[in-house]
Scaffold this motif. Structure first.
Motif, mmCIF file in Angstrom:
data_model
loop_
_atom_site.group_PDB
_atom_site.id
_atom_site.type_symbol
_atom_site.label_atom_id
_atom_site.label_comp_id
_atom_site.label_asym_id
_atom_site.label_seq_id
_atom_site.Cartn_x
_atom_site.Cartn_y
_atom_site.Cartn_z
ATOM 1 N N HIS A 104 0.852 -1.195 0.000
ATOM 2 C CA HIS A 104 0.000 0.000 0.000
ATOM 3 C C HIS A 104 0.890 1.248 0.000
ATOM 4 C CE1 HIS A 104 -3.073 2.880 1.099
ATOM 5 N NE2 HIS A 104 -4.001 1.937 1.168
ATOM 6 N N MET A 105 1.022 1.881 -1.151
ATOM 7 C CA MET A 105 1.955 3.002 -1.286
ATOM 8 C C MET A 105 1.632 4.184 -0.367
ATOM 9 S SD MET A 105 3.581 4.740 -4.694
ATOM 10 C CE MET A 105 2.047 4.957 -5.586
ATOM 11 N N PRO A 106 0.392 4.682 -0.292
ATOM 12 C CA PRO A 106 0.130 5.799 0.625
ATOM 13 C C PRO A 106 0.424 5.459 2.086
ATOM 14 C CG PRO A 106 -1.616 5.644 -1.000
ATOM 15 C CD PRO A 106 -0.769 4.413 -1.156
ATOM 16 N N HIS A 107 0.056 4.266 2.519
ATOM 17 C CA HIS A 107 0.320 3.874 3.912
ATOM 18 C C HIS A 107 1.818 3.789 4.169
ATOM 19 C CE1 HIS A 107 -0.480 2.340 7.856
ATOM 20 N NE2 HIS A 107 0.083 1.163 7.606
ATOM 21 N N MET A 108 2.544 3.250 3.208
ATOM 22 C CA MET A 108 3.987 3.167 3.341
ATOM 23 C C MET A 108 4.601 4.563 3.429
ATOM 24 S SD MET A 108 6.631 1.143 3.518
ATOM 25 C CE MET A 108 6.023 -0.432 2.884
ATOM 26 N N ALA A 109 4.119 5.478 2.586
ATOM 27 C CA ALA A 109 4.666 6.833 2.552
ATOM 28 C C ALA A 109 4.483 7.551 3.880
ATOM 29 C CB ALA A 109 4.002 7.632 1.430
ATOM 30 N N ILE A 110 3.304 7.463 4.462
ATOM 31 C CA ILE A 110 3.043 8.184 5.710
ATOM 32 C C ILE A 110 3.733 7.494 6.887
ATOM 33 C CG2 ILE A 110 1.263 9.081 7.247
ATOM 34 C CD1 ILE A 110 1.548 10.379 4.395
ATOM 35 N N SER A 111 3.903 6.192 6.816
ATOM 36 C CA SER A 111 4.676 5.497 7.855
ATOM 37 C C SER A 111 6.116 5.989 7.874
ATOM 38 C CB SER A 111 4.646 3.986 7.606
ATOM 39 O OG SER A 111 3.334 3.473 7.723
ATOM 40 N N VAL A 112 6.687 6.172 6.681
ATOM 41 C CA VAL A 112 8.054 6.693 6.578
ATOM 42 C C VAL A 112 8.104 8.144 7.042
ATOM 43 C CG1 VAL A 112 9.888 7.329 4.955
ATOM 44 C CG2 VAL A 112 8.775 5.087 4.778
ATOM 45 N N ASN A 242 2.985 -8.155 7.163
ATOM 46 C CA ASN A 242 2.216 -7.389 8.141
ATOM 47 C C ASN A 242 3.090 -6.415 8.896
ATOM 48 O OD1 ASN A 242 -0.305 -8.706 7.659
ATOM 49 N ND2 ASN A 242 0.418 -10.466 8.852
ATOM 50 N N LYS A 243 4.411 -6.602 8.802
ATOM 51 C CA LYS A 243 5.330 -5.754 9.582
ATOM 52 C C LYS A 243 6.152 -4.802 8.729
ATOM 53 C CE LYS A 243 5.871 -9.110 13.352
ATOM 54 N NZ LYS A 243 6.838 -9.911 14.150
ATOM 55 N N ILE A 244 5.933 -4.788 7.419
ATOM 56 C CA ILE A 244 6.801 -3.967 6.558
ATOM 57 C C ILE A 244 6.544 -2.484 6.684
ATOM 58 C CG2 ILE A 244 7.051 -5.830 4.878
ATOM 59 C CD1 ILE A 244 5.105 -4.266 3.065
ATOM 60 N N TYR A 245 5.408 -2.084 7.256
ATOM 61 C CA TYR A 245 5.119 -0.663 7.423
ATOM 62 C C TYR A 245 5.618 -0.128 8.756
ATOM 63 C CZ TYR A 245 1.824 -1.918 3.717
ATOM 64 O OH TYR A 245 1.258 -2.393 2.563
ATOM 65 N N GLY A 246 6.022 -1.017 9.641
ATOM 66 C CA GLY A 246 6.365 -0.619 10.996
ATOM 67 C C GLY A 246 7.718 0.062 11.135
#
Length: 246
Positions: A104-112, A242-246
């Motif tokens: 999920h690109m937007p979720h990844m972006a805001i997590s970063v 499940n943990k790649i955005y953390g």
């Protein structure tokens, strides 16, 4: 080919070309065999995402993207990325169509962004009207605990002109216009960080990075994540998606 991933692109094609260029440029290589294994689907005829989101009587982009997802799933990639922020409007439906993880690109972006700029207060978002209307980035930004600014109609018109008139139609980036948008979001709307919520804006950032403003570029971030995950699957590592955005 085994141990590969799939890139669903073509929305638009120049933005997808930018993703592939950055992917290959940033991948650590010493020879041809060091580049990552992936399949690129450049589905440029997918109906306009913004037009459908704003008016559901317009052709939907969900059926063709679902078909792409199912076709690629039959080839058994390790994961997929969709190179279009607005297309994530139907992320849940697309993920439900396959057991293959879709990043999920937007979720990844805001997590970063949350990690990179933890002390930021007000976040600016520039994107298509479709991405603004579907609240994908807005919800991610607010859920991360930040204030949000969308600028005003004048800024939105400038953003749309940069995306459609300059990049999609003319195939070029107006650096002056891009920098003016960023400066206005920073100076007039007090934005500490500006999220580039459209892959055409990611192309603008690639071509005109010479500015002093803090930006979060979802496409650049998903490039880095694609390389990270691509190298792990090549090495036979097990990935907990499940943990790649953390």
């Amino acid at each position: 080919m085994r141990k590969f991933f799939t890139v669903i692109g073509g929305m638009g094609s120049l933005a997808t070309e930018s993703y592939v260029h950055l992917l290959n440029e940033r991948t650590p290589t010493k020879n041809d065999q060091d580049y990552l294994d992936y399949i690129l689907v450049n589905h440029s005829s997918v109906p306009d995402r913004t037009a459908h989101i704003l008016d559901h009587s317009k052709p939907s982009f969900l059926p063709p993207l679902t078909e792409d997802i199912k076709q690629q799933s039959a080839l058994n990639p390790e994961f997929m990325v969709i190179i279009c922020n607005t297309a994530h409007y139907y992320y849940k439906e697309l993920q439900a169509a396959t057991d293959i993880p879709i990043i999920h690109m937007p979720h990844m972006a805001i997590s970063v962004m949350k990690k990179q700029y933890p002390n930021a207060k007000r976040i600016g978002l520039i994107a298509t009207k479709g991405t603004i209307a579907d609240h994908i980035y807005e919800d991610e930004i607010k859920n991360a605990g930040f204030e949000l600014s969308l600028g005003n109609q004048e800024i939105q018109d400038e953003v749309e002109s940069l995306i459609y008139d300059d990049i999609k139609i003319k195939g070029q980036v107006d650096a002056k216009k891009y920098h003016k948008i960023l400066q206005t979001m920073h100076d007039k709307f007090d934005c500490d960080v500006i999220v580039l919520g459209c892959t055409e804006l990611s192309l603008a950032q690639e071509k005109a990075p010479d500015h002093p403003f803090k930006t979060i570029d979802g496409q650049s971030i998903i490039v880095d994540k694609s390389i990270e995950l691509g190298e792990k699957i090549r090495n036979g590592e097990t990935i907990d998606y499940n943990k790649i955005y953390g």
